[in-house]
Design a protein around this motif. Structure first.
Motif, mmCIF file in Angstrom:
data_model
loop_
_atom_site.group_PDB
_atom_site.id
_atom_site.type_symbol
_atom_site.label_atom_id
_atom_site.label_comp_id
_atom_site.label_asym_id
_atom_site.label_seq_id
_atom_site.Cartn_x
_atom_site.Cartn_y
_atom_site.Cartn_z
ATOM 1 N N SER A 222 17.468 -14.648 11.612
ATOM 2 C CA SER A 222 16.755 -15.582 12.508
ATOM 3 C C SER A 222 17.722 -16.240 13.491
ATOM 4 O O SER A 222 17.354 -16.538 14.633
ATOM 5 C CB SER A 222 16.061 -16.695 11.722
ATOM 6 O OG SER A 222 15.075 -16.170 10.902
ATOM 7 N N GLY B 242 17.758 -15.118 1.639
ATOM 8 C CA GLY B 242 17.565 -15.881 2.877
ATOM 9 C C GLY B 242 17.339 -17.342 2.559
ATOM 10 O O GLY B 242 17.594 -17.796 1.433
ATOM 11 N N GLU B 243 16.855 -18.077 3.548
ATOM 12 C CA GLU B 243 16.663 -19.521 3.337
ATOM 13 C C GLU B 243 15.306 -19.830 2.715
ATOM 14 O O GLU B 243 15.192 -20.368 1.624
ATOM 15 C CB GLU B 243 16.810 -20.255 4.672
ATOM 16 C CG GLU B 243 16.645 -21.751 4.512
ATOM 17 C CD GLU B 243 16.522 -22.452 5.838
ATOM 18 O OE1 GLU B 243 17.542 -22.857 6.397
ATOM 19 O OE2 GLU B 243 15.373 -22.602 6.320
ATOM 20 N N GLN B 244 14.265 -19.494 3.430
ATOM 21 C CA GLN B 244 12.892 -19.772 2.986
ATOM 22 C C GLN B 244 11.970 -18.876 3.800
ATOM 23 O O GLN B 244 12.351 -18.396 4.876
ATOM 24 C CB GLN B 244 12.544 -21.232 3.230
ATOM 25 C CG GLN B 244 12.610 -21.619 4.695
ATOM 26 C CD GLN B 244 11.901 -22.948 5.014
ATOM 27 O OE1 GLN B 244 10.962 -23.340 4.349
ATOM 28 N NE2 GLN B 244 12.382 -23.624 6.034
ATOM 29 N N PRO B 245 10.749 -18.633 3.301
ATOM 30 C CA PRO B 245 9.841 -17.791 4.082
ATOM 31 C C PRO B 245 9.510 -18.443 5.432
ATOM 32 O O PRO B 245 9.528 -19.665 5.562
ATOM 33 C CB PRO B 245 8.588 -17.707 3.200
ATOM 34 C CG PRO B 245 8.720 -18.774 2.167
ATOM 35 C CD PRO B 245 10.173 -19.082 2.035
ATOM 36 N N GLY B 246 9.238 -17.618 6.418
ATOM 37 C CA GLY B 246 8.799 -18.114 7.717
ATOM 38 C C GLY B 246 7.282 -18.050 7.808
ATOM 39 O O GLY B 246 6.588 -17.798 6.811
ATOM 40 N N ALA C 194 12.378 -11.718 11.713
ATOM 41 C CA ALA C 194 13.713 -11.682 11.088
ATOM 42 C C ALA C 194 13.805 -10.492 10.131
ATOM 43 O O ALA C 194 14.842 -9.828 10.029
ATOM 44 C CB ALA C 194 13.989 -12.991 10.336
ATOM 45 N N PRO D 258 8.539 -11.723 1.323
ATOM 46 C CA PRO D 258 9.706 -12.163 2.095
ATOM 47 C C PRO D 258 10.101 -11.175 3.195
ATOM 48 O O PRO D 258 9.894 -9.968 3.050
ATOM 49 C CB PRO D 258 10.814 -12.243 1.035
ATOM 50 C CG PRO D 258 10.414 -11.254 -0.002
ATOM 51 C CD PRO D 258 8.903 -11.223 -0.018
ATOM 52 N N PHE D 259 10.642 -11.711 4.242
ATOM 53 C CA PHE D 259 11.226 -10.917 5.342
ATOM 54 C C PHE D 259 10.289 -9.820 5.872
ATOM 55 O O PHE D 259 10.664 -8.656 5.951
ATOM 56 C CB PHE D 259 12.575 -10.322 4.920
ATOM 57 C CG PHE D 259 13.676 -11.362 4.937
ATOM 58 C CD1 PHE D 259 14.270 -11.766 6.139
ATOM 59 C CD2 PHE D 259 14.105 -11.967 3.765
ATOM 60 C CE1 PHE D 259 15.261 -12.741 6.167
ATOM 61 C CE2 PHE D 259 15.101 -12.954 3.775
ATOM 62 C CZ PHE D 259 15.671 -13.325 4.982
ATOM 63 N N ASN E 131 14.524 -15.503 -1.274
ATOM 64 C CA ASN E 131 14.929 -16.700 -0.540
ATOM 65 C C ASN E 131 15.354 -17.797 -1.505
ATOM 66 O O ASN E 131 14.931 -17.805 -2.676
ATOM 67 C CB ASN E 131 13.745 -17.224 0.289
ATOM 68 C CG ASN E 131 13.495 -16.362 1.515
ATOM 69 O OD1 ASN E 131 14.348 -16.266 2.397
ATOM 70 N ND2 ASN E 131 12.335 -15.713 1.570
ATOM 71 N N GLU F 20 5.751 -14.679 6.655
ATOM 72 C CA GLU F 20 5.939 -14.484 5.225
ATOM 73 C C GLU F 20 4.979 -15.389 4.447
ATOM 74 O O GLU F 20 4.396 -14.979 3.439
ATOM 75 C CB GLU F 20 7.390 -14.799 4.827
ATOM 76 C CG GLU F 20 8.416 -13.785 5.305
ATOM 77 C CD GLU F 20 8.800 -13.914 6.779
ATOM 78 O OE1 GLU F 20 8.488 -14.965 7.389
ATOM 79 O OE2 GLU F 20 9.419 -12.979 7.315
ATOM 80 N N HIS G 36 22.375 -15.176 9.448
ATOM 81 C CA HIS G 36 20.943 -15.034 9.150
ATOM 82 C C HIS G 36 20.280 -14.318 10.340
ATOM 83 O O HIS G 36 20.541 -14.667 11.490
ATOM 84 C CB HIS G 36 20.317 -16.420 8.957
ATOM 85 C CG HIS G 36 18.944 -16.324 8.376
ATOM 86 N ND1 HIS G 36 17.888 -15.763 9.058
ATOM 87 C CD2 HIS G 36 18.469 -16.670 7.159
ATOM 88 C CE1 HIS G 36 16.817 -15.790 8.285
ATOM 89 N NE2 HIS G 36 17.146 -16.333 7.133
HETATM 90 N N1 URA Z 1 13.754 -16.211 7.050
HETATM 91 C C1 URA Z 1 14.147 -16.279 5.756
HETATM 92 O O1 URA Z 1 15.162 -16.898 5.432
HETATM 93 N N2 URA Z 1 13.422 -15.669 4.849
HETATM 94 C C2 URA Z 1 12.321 -14.973 5.129
HETATM 95 O O2 URA Z 1 11.703 -14.446 4.203
HETATM 96 C C3 URA Z 1 11.942 -14.908 6.486
HETATM 97 C C4 URA Z 1 12.664 -15.528 7.429
#
Ligand code: URA
Length: 218
Positions: free
Chosen positions: A186, A62-66, A80, A75-76, A102, A69, A184
């Motif tokens: 999200s 993924g991109e980055q933790p939200g 999402a 993660p995830f 991520n 997370e 993605h």
């Molecule tokens: N979106 C992401 O890209 N990664 C996550 O871990 C959570 C949401």
């Protein structure tokens, strides 16, 4: 160059400076917790390293933790992640057999009222975090890498990659025998209306079924 600037340069460390001696996932995870290779460690609660089995045949990026997370350190696990779980189940992919990570391992956000709103990582932050992702890929050696959304796809497949045009197709890469980009989760959650959300979900599951097919041909 001012003295302040040269001091800054002297003090800034490369990501590899934070690497452990032996490259194992637990050692990398522990070492990444102290990473200060870019400034995002100042903003996030903690490093959110990838999770899953070292023997995973499929690795999701993924991109980055939200927000969730960032608080939980995994993660995830937020909305999402719930959508991803459901889609994996529908596609017939066992998340227990997957590795999920991520591109960037800190939550980048800006305040909006009391909420912390996701902010896209920039090229410098993505580059700083890349060695962690490369190390995860090197250890897991997945058969399939699935890039979730544009940030992951462009980080691994090049800045010109467009998920709208090139998503859903297996791309040749030396990172893994199979690599594919899809939406993605999200982005699906943010769809402007129910019909679009429904269509995007269908496309997401359709792409994941292609991954399930490849995984079944061991
Ligand atoms: N979106 C992401 O890209 N990664 C996550 O871990 C959570 C949401």
């Amino acid at each position: 160059m001012s003295q302040d600037k040269s001091e800054d340069l002297k003090e800034s460390k490369d990501t590899e400076d934070f690497f452990p001696d032996g490259k194992t996932l637990p050692a990398l995870r522990e070492a990444a917790a102290d990473c200060q290779a870019c400034d995002l460690y100042k903003r996030g609660t903690q490093t959110v390293f990838g999770a899953g089995t070292r023997n995973a045949e499929v690795l999701f990026v993924g991109e980055q933790p939200g927000n969730d997370e960032d608080l939980e350190g995994e993660p995830f696990v937020g909305p999402a992640g719930k959508l991803l779980d459901k889609a994996l189940e529908e596609a017939g992919i066992d998340r227990q057999k997957a590795y999920v990570t991520n591109v960037v391992k800190h939550f980048k956000w800006e305040p909006r009222g009391k909420r912390r709103i996701h902010k896209k990582p920039n090229a410098k932050e993505i580059a700083a975090c890349r060695p962690w992702l490369e190390a995860e890929i090197e250890i897991v050696k997945p058969k399939v890498i699935v890039c979730l959304g544009a940030t992951a796809a462009q980080a691994l497949l090049g800045s010109k990659f467009r998920v709208s045009k090139d998503g859903g197709k297996f791309i040749e890469s030396n990172l893994a025998p199979y690599i594919i980009a899809t939406l993605h989760p999200s982005a699906i959650l943010r769809a402007p209306d129910d019909q679009t959300r429904h269509e995007q979900k269908r496309r997401f599951i359709y792409d994941l079924k292609k991954v399930a097919d490849v995984l079944s041909k061991s």
